[in-house]
Design an enzyme around this catalytic site. Structure first.
Site, PDB file in Angstrom:
ATOM      1  CG  ASP A   1     124.142 -18.949  17.601  1.00 46.62           C
ATOM      2  OD1 ASP A   1     123.927 -17.729  17.528  1.00 46.62           O
ATOM      3  OD2 ASP A   1     123.333 -19.393  16.695  1.00 46.62           O
ATOM      4  CB  ILE A   2     119.593 -22.153  18.260  1.00 47.92           C
ATOM      5  CG1 ILE A   2     118.748 -23.456  18.270  1.00 47.92           C
ATOM      6  CG2 ILE A   2     119.209 -21.308  17.075  1.00 47.92           C
ATOM      7  CD1 ILE A   2     117.247 -23.246  18.837  1.00 47.92           C
TER       8      ILE A   2
ATOM      9  N   GLY B   1     123.359  -7.992  10.051  1.00 53.59           N
ATOM     10  CA  GLY B   1     122.947  -8.972  10.330  1.00 53.59           C
ATOM     11  C   GLY B   1     122.418  -9.303  11.620  1.00 53.59           C
TER      12      GLY B   1
ATOM     13  CG  HIS C   1     127.575 -13.537  17.697  1.00 53.49           C
ATOM     14  ND1 HIS C   1     126.622 -14.459  17.305  1.00 53.49           N
ATOM     15  CD2 HIS C   1     126.997 -12.314  17.416  1.00 53.49           C
ATOM     16  CE1 HIS C   1     125.551 -14.038  16.463  1.00 53.49           C
ATOM     17  NE2 HIS C   1     125.666 -12.861  16.896  1.00 53.49           N
TER      18      HIS C   1
ATOM     19  CG  ASN D   1     126.376  -9.683  13.684  1.00 54.05           C
ATOM     20  OD1 ASN D   1     127.483  -9.410  13.128  1.00 54.05           O
ATOM     21  ND2 ASN D   1     126.051 -10.831  13.583  1.00 54.05           N
TER      22      ASN D   1
ATOM     23  CG  HIS E   1     123.251 -10.835  20.931  1.00 55.23           C
ATOM     24  ND1 HIS E   1     122.202 -10.197  20.217  1.00 55.23           N
ATOM     25  CD2 HIS E   1     123.743 -11.441  19.472  1.00 55.23           C
ATOM     26  CE1 HIS E   1     121.991 -10.144  18.989  1.00 55.23           C
ATOM     27  NE2 HIS E   1     123.160 -10.936  18.436  1.00 55.23           N
TER      28      HIS E   1
HETATM   29  P1  5GP Z   1     122.416 -11.723  15.473  1.00 52.35           P
HETATM   30  O1  5GP Z   1     122.037 -12.213  14.089  1.00 52.35           O
HETATM   31  O2  5GP Z   1     121.229 -10.861  16.057  1.00 52.35           O
HETATM   32  O3  5GP Z   1     123.750 -11.206  15.499  1.00 52.35           O
HETATM   33  O4  5GP Z   1     122.456 -13.036  16.302  1.00 52.35           O
HETATM   34  C1  5GP Z   1     121.314 -13.721  16.967  1.00 52.35           C
HETATM   35  C2  5GP Z   1     121.780 -15.150  16.934  1.00 52.35           C
HETATM   36  O5  5GP Z   1     121.039 -15.726  17.969  1.00 52.35           O
HETATM   37  C3  5GP Z   1     122.001 -15.924  15.831  1.00 52.35           C
HETATM   38  O6  5GP Z   1     123.383 -16.320  15.741  1.00 52.35           O
HETATM   39  C4  5GP Z   1     121.023 -17.069  15.908  1.00 52.35           C
HETATM   40  O7  5GP Z   1     121.393 -18.337  15.472  1.00 52.35           O
HETATM   41  C5  5GP Z   1     120.729 -17.061  17.372  1.00 52.35           C
HETATM   42  N1  5GP Z   1     119.481 -17.684  17.880  1.00 52.35           N
HETATM   43  C6  5GP Z   1     118.372 -17.361  17.573  1.00 52.35           C
HETATM   44  N2  5GP Z   1     117.263 -17.813  18.019  1.00 52.35           N
HETATM   45  C7  5GP Z   1     117.866 -18.652  19.014  1.00 52.35           C
HETATM   46  C8  5GP Z   1     117.282 -19.515  20.070  1.00 52.35           C
HETATM   47  O8  5GP Z   1     116.199 -19.763  20.355  1.00 52.35           O
HETATM   48  N3  5GP Z   1     118.249 -19.920  20.936  1.00 52.35           N
HETATM   49  C9  5GP Z   1     119.605 -19.794  20.896  1.00 52.35           C
HETATM   50  N4  5GP Z   1     120.496 -20.554  21.755  1.00 52.35           N
HETATM   51  N5  5GP Z   1     120.180 -19.006  19.835  1.00 52.35           N
HETATM   52  C10 5GP Z   1     119.414 -18.368  18.906  1.00 52.35           C
END
Ligand code: 5GP
Ligand code: ZN
Length: 119
Positions: A35-36, A98, A107, A92, A105
Site C-alpha cells: 500500500d502506498i 472507507g 488489505h 472495506n 482488494h
Molecule cells: P480502500 O480505501 O479502497 O479500502 O483502499 C485503497 C488503498 O489503496 C488505500 O489504502 C490507499 O492507500 C491505496 N492506494 C491508493 N492509491 C494507490 C497507489 O497508487 N498505489 C498503491 N500501492 N496503493 C494505493
C-alpha cells in the site's frame, strides 16, 4: 462487461503495468503489492486481475478467483512472517466504510497491535 479492465480504474492500471507498484507476489489471477500509504508495518493489498467493484461482487461472479485472493493473502502473511503475531484481512466495502478504490482488494495488515473493533 463484469470482469473486463476499466480504463479509469487505478488497480486495473496497476495490473496492466501502467501505474508502478511494489509488487510482492503475483499469481495467474492476482497481484499483491505494498500500500502506498501504509497503516501498519505490513500493509499489502491483494487484488484480482479481473475488475469487480468489491469483494462480494467478485465472490458472486467468480468465486474461484475470490478464493485465490484469500489464498494469496495467506501467502503474504507467511512471506512477511506475521502469522504468529496476528494479522487482519480487511475488505472495506462502500464509501461509508472507507472504500476509495472500487476494484476489489484485500488489505493485509500486521506488525503492530490491531485494536477491535476497528474504527
Ligand atoms: P480502500 O480505501 O479502497 O479500502 O483502499 C485503497 C488503498 O489503496 C488505500 O489504502 C490507499 O492507500 C491505496 N492506494 C491508493 N492509491 C494507490 C497507489 O497508487 N498505489 C498503491 N500501492 N496503493 C494505493
Ligand atoms: Zn479495476
Amino acid at each position: 462487461m463484469a470482469g473486463e479492465p476499466q480504463a479509469d480504474c487505478l488497480f486495473c492500471r496497476i495490473v496492466a503495468g501502467e501505474v508502478p507498484a511494489t509488487v510482492v507476489r503475483e499469481s495467474a489471477t492476482t497481484v499483491a503489492f505494498r500500500d502506498i500509504n501504509p497503516q501498519a508495518p505490513t500493509h499489502v493489498l491483494v487484488i484480482p486481475k479481473v475488475h469487480h467493484p468489491d469483494a462480494a461482487s467478485l465472490a458472486a461472479a467468480e468465486p474461484e478467483i475470490a478464493a485465490d485472493v484469500l489464498r494469496e493473502a495467506g501467502q503474504v502473511v507467511l512471506d512477511e512472517k506475521v502469522e504468529d503475531s496476528g494479522y487482519r484481512i480487511v475488505f472495506n466495502t462502500g464509501a461509508g466504510a472507507g472504500q476509495t478504490v472500487f476494484h476489489a482488494h484485500a488489505h493485509v495488515l500486521a506488525g503492530r497491535g490491531l485494536t477491535w473493533p476497528p474504527g
